[in-house]
Design a protein around this motif. Structure first.
Motif, PDB file in Angstrom:
ATOM      1  N   ILE A  54       0.850  -1.188   0.000  1.00  0.00           N
ATOM      2  CA  ILE A  54       0.000   0.000   0.000  1.00  0.00           C
ATOM      3  C   ILE A  54       0.885   1.236   0.000  1.00  0.00           C
ATOM      4  CG2 ILE A  54      -1.721   1.350   1.258  1.00  0.00           C
ATOM      5  CD1 ILE A  54      -2.792  -1.154   2.471  1.00  0.00           C
ATOM      6  N   LEU A  55       0.674   2.117  -0.965  1.00  0.00           N
ATOM      7  CA  LEU A  55       1.340   3.411  -0.958  1.00  0.00           C
ATOM      8  C   LEU A  55       0.297   4.462  -0.604  1.00  0.00           C
ATOM      9  CD1 LEU A  55       3.994   4.887  -3.278  1.00  0.00           C
ATOM     10  CD2 LEU A  55       1.907   6.207  -2.857  1.00  0.00           C
ATOM     11  N   THR A  56       0.539   5.185   0.478  1.00  0.00           N
ATOM     12  CA  THR A  56      -0.405   6.195   0.934  1.00  0.00           C
ATOM     13  C   THR A  56       0.199   7.585   0.788  1.00  0.00           C
ATOM     14  OG1 THR A  56       0.345   6.186   3.254  1.00  0.00           O
ATOM     15  CG2 THR A  56      -1.320   4.565   2.625  1.00  0.00           C
ATOM     16  N   HIS A  57      -0.692   8.567   0.643  1.00  0.00           N
ATOM     17  CA  HIS A  57      -0.251   9.956   0.610  1.00  0.00           C
ATOM     18  C   HIS A  57      -1.094  10.777   1.566  1.00  0.00           C
ATOM     19  CE1 HIS A  57      -0.392  14.150  -1.279  1.00  0.00           C
ATOM     20  NE2 HIS A  57       0.824  14.023  -0.780  1.00  0.00           N
ATOM     21  N   SER A  58      -0.442  11.513   2.449  1.00  0.00           N
ATOM     22  CA  SER A  58      -1.103  12.484   3.302  1.00  0.00           C
ATOM     23  C   SER A  58      -2.227  11.852   4.126  1.00  0.00           C
ATOM     24  CB  SER A  58      -1.609  13.643   2.438  1.00  0.00           C
ATOM     25  OG  SER A  58      -1.977  14.756   3.213  1.00  0.00           O
ATOM     26  N   MET A  59      -3.483  12.285   3.917  1.00  0.00           N
ATOM     27  CA  MET A  59      -4.581  11.808   4.756  1.00  0.00           C
ATOM     28  C   MET A  59      -4.900  10.337   4.562  1.00  0.00           C
ATOM     29  SD  MET A  59      -7.161  15.098   5.169  1.00  0.00           S
ATOM     30  CE  MET A  59      -8.603  14.086   5.322  1.00  0.00           C
ATOM     31  N   SER A  60      -4.449   9.725   3.478  1.00  0.00           N
ATOM     32  CA  SER A  60      -4.674   8.292   3.340  1.00  0.00           C
ATOM     33  C   SER A  60      -3.707   7.485   4.197  1.00  0.00           C
ATOM     34  CB  SER A  60      -4.572   7.852   1.876  1.00  0.00           C
ATOM     35  OG  SER A  60      -3.253   7.981   1.389  1.00  0.00           O
ATOM     36  N   GLY A  61      -2.737   8.153   4.821  1.00  0.00           N
ATOM     37  CA  GLY A  61      -1.871   7.442   5.758  1.00  0.00           C
ATOM     38  C   GLY A  61      -2.678   6.722   6.814  1.00  0.00           C
ATOM     39  N   VAL A  62      -3.729   7.381   7.317  1.00  0.00           N
ATOM     40  CA  VAL A  62      -4.591   6.790   8.335  1.00  0.00           C
ATOM     41  C   VAL A  62      -5.258   5.525   7.813  1.00  0.00           C
ATOM     42  CG1 VAL A  62      -6.638   7.191   9.762  1.00  0.00           C
ATOM     43  CG2 VAL A  62      -4.955   9.018   9.450  1.00  0.00           C
ATOM     44  N   VAL A  63      -5.639   5.533   6.538  1.00  0.00           N
ATOM     45  CA  VAL A  63      -6.267   4.358   5.925  1.00  0.00           C
ATOM     46  C   VAL A  63      -5.293   3.184   5.924  1.00  0.00           C
ATOM     47  CG1 VAL A  63      -7.355   3.451   3.836  1.00  0.00           C
ATOM     48  CG2 VAL A  63      -7.710   5.851   4.491  1.00  0.00           C
ATOM     49  N   GLY A  64      -4.047   3.452   5.572  1.00  0.00           N
ATOM     50  CA  GLY A  64      -3.038   2.395   5.551  1.00  0.00           C
ATOM     51  C   GLY A  64      -2.793   1.793   6.907  1.00  0.00           C
ATOM     52  N   TRP A  65      -2.657   2.647   7.944  1.00  0.00           N
ATOM     53  CA  TRP A  65      -2.409   2.115   9.301  1.00  0.00           C
ATOM     54  C   TRP A  65      -3.578   1.241   9.753  1.00  0.00           C
ATOM     55  CZ3 TRP A  65       2.077   3.436   8.373  1.00  0.00           C
ATOM     56  CH2 TRP A  65       2.549   4.735   8.234  1.00  0.00           C
ATOM     57  N   GLN A  66      -4.796   1.693   9.486  1.00  0.00           N
ATOM     58  CA  GLN A  66      -5.966   0.949   9.939  1.00  0.00           C
ATOM     59  C   GLN A  66      -6.135  -0.372   9.179  1.00  0.00           C
ATOM     60  OE1 GLN A  66      -8.053   1.596  12.542  1.00  0.00           O
ATOM     61  NE2 GLN A  66      -6.711   3.304  13.067  1.00  0.00           N
ATOM     62  N   ALA A  67      -5.935  -0.345   7.866  1.00  0.00           N
ATOM     63  CA  ALA A  67      -6.051  -1.578   7.087  1.00  0.00           C
ATOM     64  C   ALA A  67      -5.023  -2.597   7.535  1.00  0.00           C
ATOM     65  CB  ALA A  67      -5.888  -1.271   5.595  1.00  0.00           C
ATOM     66  N   ALA A  68      -3.813  -2.134   7.838  1.00  0.00           N
ATOM     67  CA  ALA A  68      -2.762  -3.047   8.283  1.00  0.00           C
ATOM     68  C   ALA A  68      -3.057  -3.603   9.668  1.00  0.00           C
ATOM     69  CB  ALA A  68      -1.416  -2.328   8.280  1.00  0.00           C
ATOM     70  N   GLN A  69      -3.671  -2.780  10.532  1.00  0.00           N
ATOM     71  CA  GLN A  69      -3.987  -3.246  11.877  1.00  0.00           C
ATOM     72  C   GLN A  69      -5.066  -4.329  11.853  1.00  0.00           C
ATOM     73  OE1 GLN A  69      -5.034  -1.267  16.171  1.00  0.00           O
ATOM     74  NE2 GLN A  69      -6.248  -0.530  14.466  1.00  0.00           N
ATOM     75  N   THR A  70      -6.083  -4.139  11.038  1.00  0.00           N
ATOM     76  CA  THR A  70      -7.215  -5.070  11.031  1.00  0.00           C
ATOM     77  C   THR A  70      -6.992  -6.266  10.114  1.00  0.00           C
ATOM     78  OG1 THR A  70      -8.325  -3.759   9.321  1.00  0.00           O
ATOM     79  CG2 THR A  70      -8.851  -3.256  11.626  1.00  0.00           C
ATOM     80  N   HIS A  71      -6.164  -6.099   9.061  1.00  0.00           N
ATOM     81  CA  HIS A  71      -5.936  -7.178   8.103  1.00  0.00           C
ATOM     82  C   HIS A  71      -4.438  -7.256   7.760  1.00  0.00           C
ATOM     83  CE1 HIS A  71     -10.233  -6.335   7.682  1.00  0.00           C
ATOM     84  NE2 HIS A  71     -10.361  -7.552   7.197  1.00  0.00           N
ATOM     85  N   PRO A  72      -3.600  -7.541   8.741  1.00  0.00           N
ATOM     86  CA  PRO A  72      -2.145  -7.502   8.512  1.00  0.00           C
ATOM     87  C   PRO A  72      -1.660  -8.482   7.442  1.00  0.00           C
ATOM     88  CG  PRO A  72      -2.653  -8.542  10.621  1.00  0.00           C
ATOM     89  CD  PRO A  72      -3.919  -7.921  10.132  1.00  0.00           C
ATOM     90  N   LYS A  73      -2.357  -9.585   7.256  1.00  0.00           N
ATOM     91  CA  LYS A  73      -1.916 -10.567   6.259  1.00  0.00           C
ATOM     92  C   LYS A  73      -2.151 -10.084   4.833  1.00  0.00           C
ATOM     93  CE  LYS A  73      -2.408 -14.632   9.229  1.00  0.00           C
ATOM     94  NZ  LYS A  73      -3.042 -15.969   9.403  1.00  0.00           N
ATOM     95  N   LEU A  74      -2.950  -9.041   4.680  1.00  0.00           N
ATOM     96  CA  LEU A  74      -3.222  -8.510   3.346  1.00  0.00           C
ATOM     97  C   LEU A  74      -2.305  -7.349   2.979  1.00  0.00           C
ATOM     98  CD1 LEU A  74      -7.141  -8.534   3.242  1.00  0.00           C
ATOM     99  CD2 LEU A  74      -5.555 -10.118   2.110  1.00  0.00           C
ATOM    100  N   VAL A  75      -1.459  -6.917   3.909  1.00  0.00           N
ATOM    101  CA  VAL A  75      -0.580  -5.768   3.674  1.00  0.00           C
ATOM    102  C   VAL A  75       0.869  -6.231   3.720  1.00  0.00           C
ATOM    103  CG1 VAL A  75       0.096  -3.468   4.444  1.00  0.00           C
ATOM    104  CG2 VAL A  75      -2.286  -4.207   4.682  1.00  0.00           C
ATOM    105  N   LYS A  76       1.518  -6.250   2.564  1.00  0.00           N
ATOM    106  CA  LYS A  76       2.904  -6.724   2.484  1.00  0.00           C
ATOM    107  C   LYS A  76       3.898  -5.651   2.903  1.00  0.00           C
ATOM    108  CE  LYS A  76       3.846 -10.247   0.985  1.00  0.00           C
ATOM    109  NZ  LYS A  76       3.993 -11.565   1.631  1.00  0.00           N
ATOM    110  N   ALA A  77       3.547  -4.390   2.695  1.00  0.00           N
ATOM    111  CA  ALA A  77       4.397  -3.259   3.079  1.00  0.00           C
ATOM    112  C   ALA A  77       3.590  -1.994   2.926  1.00  0.00           C
ATOM    113  CB  ALA A  77       5.664  -3.189   2.226  1.00  0.00           C
ATOM    114  N   ILE A  78       4.043  -0.935   3.604  1.00  0.00           N
ATOM    115  CA  ILE A  78       3.417   0.383   3.470  1.00  0.00           C
ATOM    116  C   ILE A  78       4.494   1.401   3.132  1.00  0.00           C
ATOM    117  CG2 ILE A  78       2.173   2.252   4.617  1.00  0.00           C
ATOM    118  CD1 ILE A  78       0.860   0.176   6.412  1.00  0.00           C
TER     119      ILE A  78
END
Length: 287
Positions: free
Chosen positions: A109-133
Motif C-alpha cells: 500500500i502506498l499512501t499519501h497524506s490523509m490516506s496514511g490513516v487508511v493504511g495504518w488501519q487496514a494493516a492493523q485489522t488485516h495484517p496478512k493482506l498488507v505486504k508493506a506500506i
C-alpha cells in the motif's frame, strides 16, 4: 502498443463503492501488486500523470513490473457522489480499501497524506493482506496527536464539504521549488471537495481520530515514510516520529540528494527519482 493492459472496476458497498483503475504489465509481472491511495482533495489521477504531462507513478511502476491499482476514494472523482458526503467517515474509505485487498490478495500500500490513516488501519485489522506500506508524508495515527476542541479554529463544520481554496493550495500543496508552477491552474482544477468529517478525524477533533489499538501488529510489516524538506505541514520531526512509532524506516529527501520537495512528491519534478527510491527499498525487503 502499451506495455500494460488497463481495466476498471468498482469495489465496496453502494453508495460507498470505490472506483479502481488497474494497470497490468504484459510481461515480467511482480508477484505482489501495489495499491496507490491518494490524499484529501485528490483523486487517483494524481498518480497517472503530472499537471505538465510527465509520466506519473502508476505507469512508471507498471513498467517496472508492478501490477498497479489506482483508487478514487468513495465520494471522490469517478467513484461518484454519496448522500452524506460532509459527514462521511474514514471508515468508508478503509472498508473499501480492505474490500479491494480481499479481492486482489496481499499487496503493497502506498499512501499519501490523509490516506496514511487508511493504511495504518487496514494493516492493523488485516495484517496478512498488507505486504508493506510506503507513506508519502502520511497522516499519523491519532495516538500521536493531541485532541482538538470542537470550537477550535482547526475544526470544521460538518454541514458542508470542505473546499480547498486557491490560497491554501499555494501555501500548503504547490509551494515547493520542484512543483511545476507554470501549470498551477491545471493542477488546481483537478482538486475535488473533501469530507469535513474525515478532515476532523484526521485532526483528532474531540478525540474522534482513529487510534491504533495494537501497534505491535504493524511491527512485522515493512514501513517506509518519505518526507520532503519543503512540506509545510510535515516536518522532519513529526514524520520521523510516525515512522518510529511503527518501527519503520524514515527518509528525509535532502539526505539522499533530493532537496526541494514539498507535499506533492508524485507530481513534482524529480518524481521518478523518488519512485526509484521506494522501489529499491521494496526490493531490499524482498518485494
Amino acid at each position: 502498443m502499451n506495455s500494460y493492459t488497463e481495466t476498471e472496476f468498482l469495489v465496496g458497498d453502494i453508495p460507498y463503492q470505490m472506483f479502481i483503475q488497474c494497470y497490468r504489465p504484459r510481461k515480467d509481472r511482480n508477484s505482489v501488486p501495489i495499491v496507490l491511495l491518494h490524499g484529501a482533495f485528490h483523486t487517483g489521477s494524481c498518480f497517472v500523470k503530472t499537471p505538465d504531462n510527465r509520466q506519473g507513478w502508476a505507469v512508471y511502476l507498471t513498467e517496472q513490473g508492478w501490477e498497479t491499482y489506482i483508487v478514487d476514494w468513495p465520494g471522490h472523482g469517478r467513484s461518484g457522489c454519496v448522500p452524506d458526503f460532509p459527514t462521511m467517515p474514514y471508515q468508508r474509505v478503509i472498508d473499501a480499501t480492505v474490500a479491494l485487498l480481499q479481492q486482489i490478495g496481499p499487496a503493497v500500500i502506498l499512501t499519501h497524506s490523509m490516506s496514511g490513516v487508511v493504511g495504518w488501519q487496514a494493516a492493523q485489522t488485516h495484517p496478512k493482506l498488507v505486504k508493506a506500506i510506503v507513506g508519502i508524508a502520511p497522516g499519523p495515527p491519532a495516538n500521536l496527536l493531541p485532541a482538538i476542541a470542537k470550537d477550535s479554529q482547526e475544526a470544521f463544520l460538518e454541514d458542508r464539504p470542505r473546499i480547498q481554496s486557491r490560497e491554501e493550495t499555494k501555501k500548503y500543496f504547490t509551494n515547493s521549488d520542484n512543483f511545476p508552477q507554470e501549470v498551477f491552474e491545471n493542477y488546481f482544477c483537478s482538486l475535488v471537495p473533501e469530507s469535513a468529517r474525515i478532515s476532523n478525524q484526521r485532526r483528532n477533533v474531540e478525540g474522534q481520530g482513529l487510534y491504533i489499538s495494537h501497534p505491535q501488529v504493524l511491527f512485522d510489516i515493512p514501513i517506509l515514510v518519505i518526507t520532503g524538506d519543503q512540506d509545510p505541514r510535515h516536518s522532519r520531526e513529526v514524520d520521523a516520529e510516525t515512522a518510529k512509532y511503527f518501527r519503520g524506516d524514515f527518509v528525509w529527501l535532502p539526505e539522499v540528494g533530493l532537496p526541494g520537495h514539498g507535499h506533492l512528491q508524485m507530481l513534482e519534478h524529480g518524481n521518478l527519482a523518488i519512485a526509484d527510491l521506494f522501489i529499491n527499498w521494496l526490493k531490499s525487503k524482498g518485494l
